[in-house]
Design a protein around this motif. Sequence first.
Motif, PDB file in Angstrom:
ATOM      1  N   GLU A 259      33.504 -33.251  16.089  1.00 56.13           N
ATOM      2  CA  GLU A 259      33.454 -34.708  15.923  1.00 56.13           C
ATOM      3  C   GLU A 259      32.357 -35.322  16.793  1.00 56.13           C
ATOM      4  O   GLU A 259      32.136 -34.913  17.929  1.00 56.13           O
ATOM      5  CB  GLU A 259      34.800 -35.323  16.294  1.00 56.13           C
ATOM      6  N   GLY A 260      31.651 -36.303  16.239  1.00 57.72           N
ATOM      7  CA  GLY A 260      30.604 -36.991  16.993  1.00 57.72           C
ATOM      8  C   GLY A 260      29.358 -37.213  16.158  1.00 57.72           C
ATOM      9  O   GLY A 260      29.370 -37.102  14.925  1.00 57.72           O
ATOM     10  N   THR A 261      28.266 -37.523  16.835  1.00 61.42           N
ATOM     11  CA  THR A 261      26.983 -37.799  16.184  1.00 61.42           C
ATOM     12  C   THR A 261      26.076 -36.583  16.310  1.00 61.42           C
ATOM     13  O   THR A 261      25.899 -36.042  17.397  1.00 61.42           O
ATOM     14  CB  THR A 261      26.299 -39.023  16.841  1.00 61.42           C
ATOM     15  N   TRP A 262      25.498 -36.159  15.180  1.00 62.77           N
ATOM     16  CA  TRP A 262      24.648 -34.969  15.129  1.00 62.77           C
ATOM     17  C   TRP A 262      23.270 -35.356  14.597  1.00 62.77           C
ATOM     18  O   TRP A 262      23.152 -35.902  13.506  1.00 62.77           O
ATOM     19  CB  TRP A 262      25.279 -33.889  14.248  1.00 62.77           C
ATOM     20  N   MET A 263      22.241 -35.049  15.378  1.00 60.78           N
ATOM     21  CA  MET A 263      20.865 -35.417  15.044  1.00 60.78           C
ATOM     22  C   MET A 263      20.158 -34.251  14.368  1.00 60.78           C
ATOM     23  O   MET A 263      20.263 -33.101  14.809  1.00 60.78           O
ATOM     24  CB  MET A 263      20.116 -35.796  16.327  1.00 60.78           C
ATOM     25  N   ASP A 264      19.458 -34.541  13.274  1.00 56.70           N
ATOM     26  CA  ASP A 264      18.607 -33.527  12.650  1.00 56.70           C
ATOM     27  C   ASP A 264      17.520 -33.122  13.639  1.00 56.70           C
ATOM     28  O   ASP A 264      16.873 -33.968  14.256  1.00 56.70           O
ATOM     29  CB  ASP A 264      17.980 -34.092  11.382  1.00 56.70           C
ATOM     30  N   ALA A 265      17.316 -31.806  13.817  1.00 57.61           N
ATOM     31  CA  ALA A 265      16.355 -31.302  14.806  1.00 57.61           C
ATOM     32  C   ALA A 265      14.934 -31.758  14.510  1.00 57.61           C
ATOM     33  O   ALA A 265      14.099 -31.824  15.410  1.00 57.61           O
ATOM     34  CB  ALA A 265      16.416 -29.775  14.883  1.00 57.61           C
ATOM     35  N   ASN A 266      14.645 -32.090  13.243  1.00 58.11           N
ATOM     36  CA  ASN A 266      13.311 -32.569  12.871  1.00 58.11           C
ATOM     37  C   ASN A 266      13.179 -34.076  13.020  1.00 58.11           C
ATOM     38  O   ASN A 266      12.120 -34.642  12.735  1.00 58.11           O
ATOM     39  CB  ASN A 266      12.994 -32.165  11.430  1.00 58.11           C
ATOM     40  N   GLY A 267      14.271 -34.738  13.447  1.00 54.92           N
ATOM     41  CA  GLY A 267      14.209 -36.174  13.674  1.00 54.92           C
ATOM     42  C   GLY A 267      14.118 -37.007  12.413  1.00 54.92           C
ATOM     43  O   GLY A 267      13.528 -38.084  12.423  1.00 54.92           O
ATOM     44  N   LEU A 268      14.734 -36.535  11.306  1.00 51.48           N
ATOM     45  CA  LEU A 268      14.629 -37.257  10.039  1.00 51.48           C
ATOM     46  C   LEU A 268      15.862 -38.102   9.732  1.00 51.48           C
ATOM     47  O   LEU A 268      15.764 -39.095   9.020  1.00 51.48           O
ATOM     48  CB  LEU A 268      14.396 -36.269   8.899  1.00 51.48           C
ATOM     49  N   TYR A 269      17.028 -37.717  10.241  1.00 54.58           N
ATOM     50  CA  TYR A 269      18.272 -38.433   9.952  1.00 54.58           C
ATOM     51  C   TYR A 269      19.322 -38.003  10.973  1.00 54.58           C
ATOM     52  O   TYR A 269      19.076 -37.142  11.826  1.00 54.58           O
ATOM     53  CB  TYR A 269      18.760 -38.111   8.537  1.00 54.58           C
ATOM     54  N   THR A 343      17.258 -24.750  -1.342  1.00 57.09           N
ATOM     55  CA  THR A 343      17.875 -24.437  -0.049  1.00 57.09           C
ATOM     56  C   THR A 343      16.810 -24.306   1.033  1.00 57.09           C
ATOM     57  O   THR A 343      15.759 -23.703   0.813  1.00 57.09           O
ATOM     58  CB  THR A 343      18.675 -23.120  -0.141  1.00 57.09           C
ATOM     59  N   GLU A 344      17.100 -24.892   2.218  1.00 57.48           N
ATOM     60  CA  GLU A 344      16.206 -24.764   3.353  1.00 57.48           C
ATOM     61  C   GLU A 344      17.028 -24.650   4.625  1.00 57.48           C
ATOM     62  O   GLU A 344      18.240 -24.884   4.630  1.00 57.48           O
ATOM     63  CB  GLU A 344      15.254 -25.960   3.440  1.00 57.48           C
ATOM     64  N   ALA A 345      16.365 -24.274   5.726  1.00 54.43           N
ATOM     65  CA  ALA A 345      17.052 -24.072   6.999  1.00 54.43           C
ATOM     66  C   ALA A 345      17.582 -25.411   7.531  1.00 54.43           C
ATOM     67  O   ALA A 345      16.991 -26.468   7.329  1.00 54.43           O
ATOM     68  CB  ALA A 345      16.102 -23.435   8.010  1.00 54.43           C
ATOM     69  N   LEU A 346      18.716 -25.335   8.225  1.00 54.55           N
ATOM     70  CA  LEU A 346      19.364 -26.522   8.790  1.00 54.55           C
ATOM     71  C   LEU A 346      19.585 -26.326  10.278  1.00 54.55           C
ATOM     72  O   LEU A 346      20.013 -25.255  10.711  1.00 54.55           O
ATOM     73  CB  LEU A 346      20.708 -26.765   8.088  1.00 54.55           C
ATOM     74  N   HIS A 347      19.281 -27.360  11.066  1.00 56.78           N
ATOM     75  CA  HIS A 347      19.550 -27.334  12.500  1.00 56.78           C
ATOM     76  C   HIS A 347      19.918 -28.742  12.948  1.00 56.78           C
ATOM     77  O   HIS A 347      19.096 -29.656  12.886  1.00 56.78           O
ATOM     78  CB  HIS A 347      18.339 -26.820  13.285  1.00 56.78           C
ATOM     79  N   LEU A 348      21.177 -28.917  13.362  1.00 58.38           N
ATOM     80  CA  LEU A 348      21.653 -30.195  13.885  1.00 58.38           C
ATOM     81  C   LEU A 348      21.969 -30.041  15.370  1.00 58.38           C
ATOM     82  O   LEU A 348      22.455 -28.996  15.809  1.00 58.38           O
ATOM     83  CB  LEU A 348      22.903 -30.654  13.136  1.00 58.38           C
ATOM     84  N   VAL A 349      21.691 -31.086  16.133  1.00 56.08           N
ATOM     85  CA  VAL A 349      21.921 -31.063  17.578  1.00 56.08           C
ATOM     86  C   VAL A 349      22.886 -32.185  17.941  1.00 56.08           C
ATOM     87  O   VAL A 349      22.715 -33.328  17.512  1.00 56.08           O
ATOM     88  CB  VAL A 349      20.597 -31.224  18.356  1.00 56.08           C
ATOM     89  N   LYS A 350      23.901 -31.861  18.731  1.00 51.40           N
ATOM     90  CA  LYS A 350      24.915 -32.854  19.131  1.00 51.40           C
ATOM     91  C   LYS A 350      24.262 -33.913  20.011  1.00 51.40           C
ATOM     92  O   LYS A 350      23.559 -33.619  20.962  1.00 51.40           O
ATOM     93  CB  LYS A 350      26.051 -32.159  19.888  1.00 51.40           C
ATOM     94  N   ASN A 351      24.508 -35.170  19.652  1.00 52.28           N
ATOM     95  CA  ASN A 351      23.994 -36.297  20.432  1.00 52.28           C
ATOM     96  C   ASN A 351      25.165 -36.913  21.185  1.00 52.28           C
ATOM     97  O   ASN A 351      26.062 -37.511  20.594  1.00 52.28           O
ATOM     98  CB  ASN A 351      23.341 -37.331  19.510  1.00 52.28           C
ATOM     99  N   ASN A 352      25.155 -36.765  22.507  1.00 52.70           N
ATOM    100  CA  ASN A 352      26.266 -37.262  23.308  1.00 52.70           C
ATOM    101  C   ASN A 352      26.217 -38.765  23.537  1.00 52.70           C
ATOM    102  O   ASN A 352      27.139 -39.363  24.068  1.00 52.70           O
ATOM    103  CB  ASN A 352      26.302 -36.555  24.667  1.00 52.70           C
ATOM    104  N   LYS A 353      25.063 -39.383  23.153  1.00 49.59           N
ATOM    105  CA  LYS A 353      24.938 -40.828  23.285  1.00 49.59           C
ATOM    106  C   LYS A 353      25.474 -41.500  22.029  1.00 49.59           C
ATOM    107  O   LYS A 353      25.844 -40.870  21.059  1.00 49.59           O
ATOM    108  CB  LYS A 353      23.467 -41.206  23.500  1.00 49.59           C
ATOM    109  N   ALA A 354      25.473 -42.816  22.037  1.00 51.85           N
ATOM    110  CA  ALA A 354      25.943 -43.573  20.884  1.00 51.85           C
ATOM    111  C   ALA A 354      24.982 -43.399  19.727  1.00 51.85           C
ATOM    112  O   ALA A 354      23.820 -43.052  19.919  1.00 51.85           O
ATOM    113  CB  ALA A 354      26.072 -45.052  21.242  1.00 51.85           C
ATOM    114  N   ALA A 355      25.451 -43.650  18.525  1.00 49.87           N
ATOM    115  CA  ALA A 355      24.605 -43.521  17.344  1.00 49.87           C
ATOM    116  C   ALA A 355      23.467 -44.509  17.404  1.00 49.87           C
ATOM    117  O   ALA A 355      23.541 -45.537  18.064  1.00 49.87           O
ATOM    118  CB  ALA A 355      25.443 -43.755  16.080  1.00 49.87           C
ATOM    119  N   TYR A 356      22.409 -44.206  16.684  1.00 48.68           N
ATOM    120  CA  TYR A 356      21.198 -45.022  16.726  1.00 48.68           C
ATOM    121  C   TYR A 356      21.462 -46.394  16.151  1.00 48.68           C
ATOM    122  O   TYR A 356      22.210 -46.556  15.220  1.00 48.68           O
ATOM    123  CB  TYR A 356      20.080 -44.320  15.936  1.00 48.68           C
TER     124      TYR A 356
END
Length: 356
Positions: A259-269, A343-356
């Motif tokens: 649970e939480g906010t997950w940022m696309d590693a490429n910074g797209l969404y 299909t393409e590679a996926l990498h999401l990073v947990k964002n511990n701050k509030a959503a954008y």
Amino acid sequence: MNTNQTLKAKKNNGKNIFVSYREKDSSGETGRLVDSLKQHFEDDQIFLDIDKIEPGVDFSDAISHSLECCDVMLAIIGPQWMGMSNETSRIKKEGDWVRLEIATALERKIRVVPVLVDGAELPNAEELPEDLQALLKRQAYEISNKRWRYDTDQLIEFLEKNIGVIPRKIDDEKPVKKVSLSGTVKLVLLIAGGFFILSIVLYAMGIGQEPEPINHNNPPIHNNNDGPGTEQDYNNPDNNVKNITGNTTPEKIPVKNIEGTWMDANGLYYLVIAQDGEELGVTSYALSGDQSGEGSGYIEGNKVNMSVNVFNVGNISLRGTLSNDNINFKGTSTIESDGTPYTEALHLVKNNKAAY
């Protein structure tokens, strides 16, 4: 483009592509697109205007020569393509070289394809000069950062099938040179092969194998008939097979918290995930904070499976594994748009701050 480049282009006997763009508007997207095109077509089939105009050369002459050998123009249009300067659109100025390129191509009946990048849209008729009005009658291609490879593949397919741009030739495989072995080497290989086959036979007969140690912590499983347990006894819970703790089923892997906010590693969404046990609710957002889609999913241990319906794009399936520290989620994303999955590679990073 100088004379040598023009002659070289004419010698390739194929259709050629001219790429028009405004540097301050879409240089990054244009460079990325040209790299994709050069992976499929020959370098001398693609002309990037700013790379071909030499210092001291008149823009009008340079553009005229460049278009002599081109069969299609890709007009890259980003959010700043109009080129606002002192509240006046640069595209309306007679000396604007982007305007000159496109107007010249339209006048010569060269096929002009508007390519929209970075969320741009075609301008209105009143925003364009008279010599560019025909641009609005052309079917535009949109290339989104979220589905870049899929969109560029569609554009490449269009250039190849509809325009006739010949793809890059794949070099034929070179014949393998046969090496003649001496009699001594052949004898050594023959003996080694014999020992190898013999060792396989002995292993299959059980000769030379170490006996399996008895694991007192995990005694063998038996069925209800007190006979040796079979594979069915291991897999069928109806046989009341018990492990060392006496449980009838293996211990379940604890569900990780995603649970939480997950940022696309490429910074797209980014995604906002709500969790209720194994059930997941997913909402996708653009970096501007606007909601872009919603969906659901589930998690089993650290394995995650989600499906998000992205507005105006289609359904995207996200599958992957959550890292032990609950910070990284890696796997694949499959975009299903117009019935064509990609299909393409996926990498999401947990964002511990509030959503954008």
